[in-house]
Design an enzyme around this catalytic site. Structure first.
Site, mmCIF file in Angstrom:
data_model
loop_
_atom_site.group_PDB
_atom_site.id
_atom_site.type_symbol
_atom_site.label_atom_id
_atom_site.label_comp_id
_atom_site.label_asym_id
_atom_site.label_seq_id
_atom_site.Cartn_x
_atom_site.Cartn_y
_atom_site.Cartn_z
ATOM 1 N N ALA A 66 48.425 40.714 45.933
ATOM 2 C CA ALA A 66 49.699 41.482 45.713
ATOM 3 C C ALA A 66 49.229 42.348 44.320
ATOM 4 O O ALA A 66 48.468 41.794 43.571
ATOM 5 C CB ALA A 66 50.898 40.628 45.370
ATOM 6 N N GLY A 111 47.533 37.542 48.550
ATOM 7 C CA GLY A 111 48.016 38.107 49.742
ATOM 8 C C GLY A 111 46.940 38.602 50.815
ATOM 9 O O GLY A 111 47.283 38.474 51.901
ATOM 10 N N GLU A 114 46.357 35.736 52.563
ATOM 11 C CA GLU A 114 47.497 35.363 53.395
ATOM 12 C C GLU A 114 47.514 36.240 54.690
ATOM 13 O O GLU A 114 47.883 35.851 55.688
ATOM 14 C CB GLU A 114 48.611 35.362 52.452
ATOM 15 N N GLU A 134 46.163 32.870 42.606
ATOM 16 C CA GLU A 134 47.403 32.810 41.881
ATOM 17 C C GLU A 134 47.621 31.785 40.590
ATOM 18 O O GLU A 134 47.885 32.188 39.684
ATOM 19 C CB GLU A 134 48.597 32.963 42.755
HETATM 20 N N1 CAA Z 1 46.425 43.995 41.721
HETATM 21 C C1 CAA Z 1 46.243 45.274 41.109
HETATM 22 N N2 CAA Z 1 45.132 45.946 40.757
HETATM 23 C C2 CAA Z 1 43.978 45.395 41.066
HETATM 24 C C3 CAA Z 1 44.281 44.096 41.914
HETATM 25 C C4 CAA Z 1 45.322 43.446 42.174
HETATM 26 N N3 CAA Z 1 45.546 42.344 42.917
HETATM 27 N N4 CAA Z 1 42.909 43.654 42.217
HETATM 28 C C5 CAA Z 1 42.153 44.516 41.596
HETATM 29 N N5 CAA Z 1 42.808 45.540 41.217
HETATM 30 C C6 CAA Z 1 42.265 46.821 40.439
HETATM 31 C C7 CAA Z 1 41.896 46.408 39.150
HETATM 32 O O1 CAA Z 1 42.768 46.448 38.178
HETATM 33 C C8 CAA Z 1 40.951 47.789 38.876
HETATM 34 O O2 CAA Z 1 41.591 48.932 38.572
HETATM 35 P P1 CAA Z 1 41.354 49.797 37.187
HETATM 36 O O3 CAA Z 1 39.884 50.350 37.702
HETATM 37 O O4 CAA Z 1 42.438 50.838 37.141
HETATM 38 O O5 CAA Z 1 41.232 48.865 36.143
HETATM 39 C C9 CAA Z 1 40.281 47.951 40.254
HETATM 40 O O6 CAA Z 1 41.279 47.187 41.155
HETATM 41 C C10 CAA Z 1 38.967 47.521 40.329
HETATM 42 O O7 CAA Z 1 38.949 45.875 40.013
HETATM 43 P P2 CAA Z 1 38.091 45.306 39.143
HETATM 44 O O8 CAA Z 1 37.655 46.221 37.921
HETATM 45 O O9 CAA Z 1 38.789 43.909 38.512
HETATM 46 O O10 CAA Z 1 36.810 44.680 40.005
HETATM 47 P P3 CAA Z 1 35.915 43.693 40.006
HETATM 48 O O11 CAA Z 1 34.935 43.985 40.856
HETATM 49 O O12 CAA Z 1 35.291 43.361 38.599
HETATM 50 O O13 CAA Z 1 36.637 42.376 40.214
HETATM 51 C C11 CAA Z 1 38.154 41.158 41.725
HETATM 52 C C12 CAA Z 1 37.124 42.153 41.458
HETATM 53 C C13 CAA Z 1 37.512 39.817 41.334
HETATM 54 C C14 CAA Z 1 38.643 41.089 42.959
HETATM 55 C C15 CAA Z 1 39.242 41.353 40.665
HETATM 56 O O14 CAA Z 1 39.629 42.732 40.559
HETATM 57 C C16 CAA Z 1 40.521 40.366 40.623
HETATM 58 O O15 CAA Z 1 40.465 39.154 40.399
HETATM 59 N N6 CAA Z 1 41.467 40.789 41.173
HETATM 60 C C17 CAA Z 1 42.941 39.897 41.210
HETATM 61 C C18 CAA Z 1 42.933 39.145 42.445
HETATM 62 C C19 CAA Z 1 43.880 38.235 42.319
HETATM 63 O O16 CAA Z 1 44.284 37.633 41.543
HETATM 64 N N7 CAA Z 1 44.864 38.473 43.551
HETATM 65 C C20 CAA Z 1 46.058 37.535 43.660
HETATM 66 C C21 CAA Z 1 47.240 38.483 43.362
HETATM 67 S S1 CAA Z 1 48.683 37.612 43.306
HETATM 68 C C22 CAA Z 1 49.126 37.398 44.972
HETATM 69 O O17 CAA Z 1 48.433 37.856 45.759
HETATM 70 C C23 CAA Z 1 50.380 36.569 45.199
HETATM 71 C C24 CAA Z 1 50.959 36.399 46.804
HETATM 72 O O18 CAA Z 1 50.600 35.512 47.096
HETATM 73 C C25 CAA Z 1 51.381 37.455 47.566
#
Ligand code: CAA
Length: 263
Positions: A66, A111, A114, A134
């Protein structure tokens, strides 16, 4: 609907939805969710579509979960509505009558995992990573992950993933029985297309019946599941596809299924 966050294509009975916010690693915001739901409804109504493939755009991600920036603005009520909406859309995905294959081409987190878990099966590229991270955000999965993951890989492995938030590689996901095949990054889409074409060439009635029998049977006790199978078996045998399949066997030729839903 004019899609801006997904790409929907249909080619010779195979539909393809590509999550398309590569700059945000295809994270699911409210608009993407709405577009995804709309596309699923359109696919459900199109009798010519035989198989759906889901993948992510760009080289890094299937879906990174998400949209955390959007999530961070929600109060409890908005969070509940978002979770319910996500669960409902993923419910629509799971209950499509046609097979759905996830082509996981990078991060499938939160997500994203999921969504993949609600597909009929998953092929992953070597660089794919799965996880429900999460817990690292101080929340828990909200699109069915706490329910589908333990059903697929078992309670204890699922709890370890959910409680630590750690990512697993495609090979680990394969060893957990979560992924059916690990492909080279370059071969993933071609491998998925090959299996999609193979399924699309089978009888429409029997493919749908088999999917439904497995899905409904898994939610029921064994006898109820066998009853579901029995009814579906009888329905299949009365179909044109079954007439063609059995006749082709007897005539020692390859069956050519017409793909109609009539009996
Ligand atoms: N939401 C919003 N933006 C996201 C995102 C997310 N889930 N995941 C990545 N991005 C964005 C980053 O903010 C970044 O944007 P900017 O360049 O504008 O800063 C861009 O995508 C590239 O990401 P990274 O620079 O972080 O890339 P990385 O290679 O260093 O890391 C990653 C990759 C490990 C996937 C890292 O981005 C990350 O940990 N993302 C979040 C993953 C996460 O926590 N997902 C769960 C979300 S909550 C959920 O899903 C609830 C549910 O059940 C529905």
């Amino acid at each position: 609907m004019d899609y801006k966050n997904i790409v929907l294509t249909v080619d010779e009975g195979i539909a393809n939805i590509t999550f398309n916010r590569p700059k945000a690693l295809n994270a699911i915001n409210g608009v993407l969710l709405k577009e995804f739901e709309h596309a699923l409804e359109a696919i459900a109504e199109n009798e010519d579509i035989r198989v759906l493939i889901l993948t992510g755009s760009g080289e890094k991600a299937f879906v990174a979960g998400a949209d955390i920036k959007e999530l961070s603005t929600y109060n409890a009520l908005q969070a509940k509505l978002f979770s319910r909406r996500g669960q409902s859309v993923i419910g629509k995905l799971q209950s499509l009558s046609i097979p759905v294959i996830a082509a996981v081409n990078g991060f499938a987190l939160g997500g994203g995992s999921e969504i993949a878990l609600a597909c009929d099966f998953i092929y992953a590229s070597k660089n794919a990573k799965f996880g429900l991270p999460e817990i690292n955000l101080g929340i828990i999965p909200g699109f069915g992950g706490t329910q589908r993951l333990p059903r697929l890989i078992g309670k204890n492995r699922a709890k370890e993933m959910i409680l630590t938030g750690k990512m697993i590689s495609a090979d680990e996901a394969f060893s957990y029985g979560m992924v059916n095949k690990v492909c080279s990054d370059e071969a993933l889409l071609a491998d998925v297309k090959t299996v999609a074409d193979e399924i699309a060439a089978k009888g429409k009635v029997s493919v749908r019946a088999a999917k439904e029998a497995v899905n409904r049977g898994l939610e029921a006790d064994l006898q109820t599941g066998c009853d579901i199978e029995c009814d579906a078996f009888a329905l299949c045998l009365a179909s044109e596809d079954a007439k063609e399949g059995t006749t082709a066997f007897i005539e020692k030729r390859k069956a050519v299924f017409k793909g109609c839903l009539t009996g």
